[in-house]
Design a protein around this motif. Structure first.
Motif, PDB file in Angstrom:
ATOM      1  N   VAL A  99     107.166   9.422   5.877  1.00  0.00           N
ATOM      2  CA  VAL A  99     105.996   9.937   5.186  1.00  0.00           C
ATOM      3  C   VAL A  99     106.470  10.349   3.797  1.00  0.00           C
ATOM      4  CG1 VAL A  99     104.230  11.733   5.104  1.00  0.00           C
ATOM      5  CG2 VAL A  99     104.925  10.767   7.307  1.00  0.00           C
ATOM      6  N   LEU A 100     105.866   9.753   2.778  1.00  0.00           N
ATOM      7  CA  LEU A 100     106.203  10.118   1.406  1.00  0.00           C
ATOM      8  C   LEU A 100     105.311  11.250   0.945  1.00  0.00           C
ATOM      9  CD1 LEU A 100     106.602   6.718  -0.491  1.00  0.00           C
ATOM     10  CD2 LEU A 100     108.386   8.266   0.293  1.00  0.00           C
ATOM     11  N   THR A 101     105.898  12.201   0.274  1.00  0.00           N
ATOM     12  CA  THR A 101     105.127  13.262  -0.352  1.00  0.00           C
ATOM     13  C   THR A 101     105.436  13.234  -1.842  1.00  0.00           C
ATOM     14  OG1 THR A 101     104.662  15.641  -0.463  1.00  0.00           O
ATOM     15  CG2 THR A 101     106.890  14.998   0.165  1.00  0.00           C
ATOM     16  N   PHE A 102     104.434  13.460  -2.631  1.00  0.00           N
ATOM     17  CA  PHE A 102     104.660  13.490  -4.064  1.00  0.00           C
ATOM     18  C   PHE A 102     103.622  14.356  -4.752  1.00  0.00           C
ATOM     19  CE2 PHE A 102     102.539   9.612  -2.815  1.00  0.00           C
ATOM     20  CZ  PHE A 102     101.435   9.529  -3.642  1.00  0.00           C
ATOM     21  N   SER A 103     104.068  14.950  -5.810  1.00  0.00           N
ATOM     22  CA  SER A 103     103.199  15.721  -6.696  1.00  0.00           C
ATOM     23  C   SER A 103     103.852  15.671  -8.063  1.00  0.00           C
ATOM     24  CB  SER A 103     103.051  17.164  -6.215  1.00  0.00           C
ATOM     25  OG  SER A 103     104.298  17.806  -6.145  1.00  0.00           O
ATOM     26  N   GLY A 104     103.091  15.895  -9.061  1.00  0.00           N
ATOM     27  CA  GLY A 104     103.622  15.787 -10.405  1.00  0.00           C
ATOM     28  C   GLY A 104     104.372  17.022 -10.855  1.00  0.00           C
ATOM     29  N   TYR A 105     105.229  16.820 -11.835  1.00  0.00           N
ATOM     30  CA  TYR A 105     105.938  17.904 -12.493  1.00  0.00           C
ATOM     31  C   TYR A 105     104.913  18.774 -13.215  1.00  0.00           C
ATOM     32  CZ  TYR A 105     108.974  20.160 -15.916  1.00  0.00           C
ATOM     33  OH  TYR A 105     109.625  21.080 -16.692  1.00  0.00           O
ATOM     34  N   ILE A 106     105.015  20.072 -13.055  1.00  0.00           N
ATOM     35  CA  ILE A 106     104.060  20.970 -13.712  1.00  0.00           C
ATOM     36  C   ILE A 106     104.582  21.278 -15.106  1.00  0.00           C
ATOM     37  CG2 ILE A 106     102.899  23.204 -13.654  1.00  0.00           C
ATOM     38  CD1 ILE A 106     103.062  23.047 -10.599  1.00  0.00           C
ATOM     39  N   ASP A 107     104.002  20.605 -16.081  1.00  0.00           N
ATOM     40  CA  ASP A 107     104.407  20.813 -17.470  1.00  0.00           C
ATOM     41  C   ASP A 107     103.479  21.844 -18.128  1.00  0.00           C
ATOM     42  OD1 ASP A 107     102.061  19.393 -17.747  1.00  0.00           O
ATOM     43  OD2 ASP A 107     102.981  17.650 -18.686  1.00  0.00           O
ATOM     44  N   GLY A 141      95.960  14.845   1.817  1.00  0.00           N
ATOM     45  CA  GLY A 141      96.087  15.680   0.635  1.00  0.00           C
ATOM     46  C   GLY A 141      96.400  17.104   1.058  1.00  0.00           C
ATOM     47  N   ILE A 142      97.145  17.802   0.230  1.00  0.00           N
ATOM     48  CA  ILE A 142      97.421  19.217   0.470  1.00  0.00           C
ATOM     49  C   ILE A 142      96.808  19.991  -0.677  1.00  0.00           C
ATOM     50  CG2 ILE A 142      99.191  20.999   0.669  1.00  0.00           C
ATOM     51  CD1 ILE A 142     100.965  18.936   2.006  1.00  0.00           C
ATOM     52  N   ARG A 143      95.983  20.935  -0.285  1.00  0.00           N
ATOM     53  CA  ARG A 143      95.274  21.772  -1.251  1.00  0.00           C
ATOM     54  C   ARG A 143      95.216  23.172  -0.668  1.00  0.00           C
ATOM     55  NH1 ARG A 143      89.844  20.109  -4.274  1.00  0.00           N
ATOM     56  NH2 ARG A 143      89.124  22.164  -4.835  1.00  0.00           N
ATOM     57  N   ASP A 144      95.594  24.158  -1.461  1.00  0.00           N
ATOM     58  CA  ASP A 144      95.625  25.541  -0.991  1.00  0.00           C
ATOM     59  C   ASP A 144      96.426  25.668   0.296  1.00  0.00           C
ATOM     60  OD1 ASP A 144      93.945  26.230  -3.159  1.00  0.00           O
ATOM     61  OD2 ASP A 144      92.167  25.714  -1.976  1.00  0.00           O
ATOM     62  N   ASP A 145      97.572  24.975   0.345  1.00  0.00           N
ATOM     63  CA  ASP A 145      98.488  24.990   1.496  1.00  0.00           C
ATOM     64  C   ASP A 145      97.879  24.475   2.789  1.00  0.00           C
ATOM     65  OD1 ASP A 145     100.667  25.940   0.043  1.00  0.00           O
ATOM     66  OD2 ASP A 145     100.003  28.013   0.264  1.00  0.00           O
ATOM     67  N   GLU A 148      94.834  17.903   4.816  1.00  0.00           N
ATOM     68  CA  GLU A 148      93.606  17.273   5.302  1.00  0.00           C
ATOM     69  C   GLU A 148      93.659  15.783   5.025  1.00  0.00           C
ATOM     70  OE1 GLU A 148      90.432  17.696   1.735  1.00  0.00           O
ATOM     71  OE2 GLU A 148      91.076  19.627   2.542  1.00  0.00           O
ATOM     72  N   ASP A 149      92.787  15.026   5.686  1.00  0.00           N
ATOM     73  CA  ASP A 149      92.667  13.607   5.360  1.00  0.00           C
ATOM     74  C   ASP A 149      92.287  13.482   3.889  1.00  0.00           C
ATOM     75  OD1 ASP A 149      93.268  12.778   7.931  1.00  0.00           O
ATOM     76  OD2 ASP A 149      91.173  12.573   8.532  1.00  0.00           O
ATOM     77  N   TYR A 150      92.877  12.517   3.231  1.00  0.00           N
ATOM     78  CA  TYR A 150      92.649  12.309   1.803  1.00  0.00           C
ATOM     79  C   TYR A 150      91.199  11.906   1.562  1.00  0.00           C
ATOM     80  CZ  TYR A 150      93.583  10.734  -2.961  1.00  0.00           C
ATOM     81  OH  TYR A 150      93.577  10.583  -4.328  1.00  0.00           O
ATOM     82  N   VAL A 151      90.577  12.548   0.592  1.00  0.00           N
ATOM     83  CA  VAL A 151      89.209  12.233   0.187  1.00  0.00           C
ATOM     84  C   VAL A 151      89.257  11.803  -1.280  1.00  0.00           C
ATOM     85  CG1 VAL A 151      86.878  13.139  -0.149  1.00  0.00           C
ATOM     86  CG2 VAL A 151      88.250  13.934   1.792  1.00  0.00           C
ATOM     87  N   PRO A 152      88.943  10.532  -1.568  1.00  0.00           N
ATOM     88  CA  PRO A 152      88.945  10.099  -2.965  1.00  0.00           C
ATOM     89  C   PRO A 152      88.048  10.988  -3.823  1.00  0.00           C
ATOM     90  CG  PRO A 152      88.776   8.203  -1.529  1.00  0.00           C
ATOM     91  CD  PRO A 152      88.616   9.432  -0.650  1.00  0.00           C
ATOM     92  N   GLY A 153      88.544  11.329  -4.996  1.00  0.00           N
ATOM     93  CA  GLY A 153      87.795  12.162  -5.923  1.00  0.00           C
ATOM     94  C   GLY A 153      88.092  13.645  -5.803  1.00  0.00           C
ATOM     95  N   LYS A 154      88.726  14.063  -4.732  1.00  0.00           N
ATOM     96  CA  LYS A 154      89.079  15.467  -4.534  1.00  0.00           C
ATOM     97  C   LYS A 154      90.487  15.698  -5.082  1.00  0.00           C
ATOM     98  CE  LYS A 154      88.758  18.952  -0.937  1.00  0.00           C
ATOM     99  NZ  LYS A 154      88.431  19.180   0.477  1.00  0.00           N
ATOM    100  N   LEU A 155      90.676  16.788  -5.816  1.00  0.00           N
ATOM    101  CA  LEU A 155      91.989  17.074  -6.393  1.00  0.00           C
ATOM    102  C   LEU A 155      92.889  17.766  -5.370  1.00  0.00           C
ATOM    103  CD1 LEU A 155      91.051  18.331  -9.969  1.00  0.00           C
ATOM    104  CD2 LEU A 155      91.864  16.078  -9.272  1.00  0.00           C
ATOM    105  N   TYR A 156      94.140  17.308  -5.318  1.00  0.00           N
ATOM    106  CA  TYR A 156      95.125  17.868  -4.392  1.00  0.00           C
ATOM    107  C   TYR A 156      96.360  18.328  -5.151  1.00  0.00           C
ATOM    108  CZ  TYR A 156      92.282  15.772  -0.761  1.00  0.00           C
ATOM    109  OH  TYR A 156      91.241  15.448   0.071  1.00  0.00           O
ATOM    110  N   ASN A 157      97.081  19.271  -4.539  1.00  0.00           N
ATOM    111  CA  ASN A 157      98.355  19.729  -5.104  1.00  0.00           C
ATOM    112  C   ASN A 157      99.478  18.759  -4.762  1.00  0.00           C
ATOM    113  OD1 ASN A 157      96.882  22.468  -3.960  1.00  0.00           O
ATOM    114  ND2 ASN A 157      97.559  22.575  -6.078  1.00  0.00           N
ATOM    115  N   LYS A 158      99.417  18.193  -3.562  1.00  0.00           N
ATOM    116  CA  LYS A 158     100.393  17.214  -3.099  1.00  0.00           C
ATOM    117  C   LYS A 158      99.656  16.114  -2.362  1.00  0.00           C
ATOM    118  CE  LYS A 158     104.374  20.091  -2.315  1.00  0.00           C
ATOM    119  NZ  LYS A 158     105.737  19.762  -2.207  1.00  0.00           N
TER     120      LYS A 158
END
Length: 164
Positions: A99-107, A141-145, A148-158
């Motif tokens: 399982v790959l996890t990724f999130s962007g660098y917080i600049d 998607g991971i949001r607020d720790d 959940e199943d990924y929902v297109p258009g919803k913003l996630y942290n990871k």
């Protein structure tokens, strides 16, 4: 995925890949590193987790370093993102339980806007190829720790992805 991408190379038998971005600022060496992480980092102890990191290779103090904070703006982002997606697909086909996890660098820009610009970029790459990618891969998607199943258009942290 039928988008133009760069040819990439794997460093031996490692989970490190590199390719060359050719754009308005010349040729820039890019790298993707896929490394194992502890499952408790995403509250999923049963998963075989790997982090996908992406950035530029830069020379510093006479050695080469990986810089995932760089913004090269070389004018070829769709082709760069298509290459990163192909590398992820290649890795997951070879490692079906991963399982790959990724999130962007917080600049600074992400911090100022209160949302991770790179994660949004990754989500755009996923969603612009959603029909095809969702056929072969399961996304969460991971949001607020909370996962959940990924929902297109919803913003996630990871974002997490696994081969179906």
């Amino acid at each position: 995925m039928n988008r133009p991408a760069y040819k990439y190379h794997q460093f031996g038998r490692t989970n490190r890949y590199f390719f060359f971005s050719d754009g308005i600022y010349g040729t820039i060496t890019k790298t993707v590193m896929i490394t194992p992480i502890e499952p408790d980092l995403v509250n999923s102890p049963h998963l075989d987790l790997y982090n996908l990191a992406f950035g530029d290779v830069k020379e510093e103090d006479n050695s080469w370093i990986f810089d995932d904070s760089s913004r090269s703006n070389n004018g070829d982002m769709p082709k760069v993102m298509a290459t990163v997606v192909r590398i992820a697909i290649d890795f997951m086909k070879k490692n079906k339980n991963a399982v790959l996890t990724f999130s962007g660098y917080i600049d600074q820009k992400s911090d100022t806007l209160g949302r991770n610009q790179r994660t949004i970029l990754y989500q755009r790459a996923i969603e612009s190829n959603w029909v095809e990618l969702n056929t072969y891969f399961q996304f969460w998607g991971i949001r607020d720790d909370k996962q959940e199943d990924y929902v297109p258009g919803k913003l996630y942290n990871k974002i997490l992805v696994q081969h179906r």
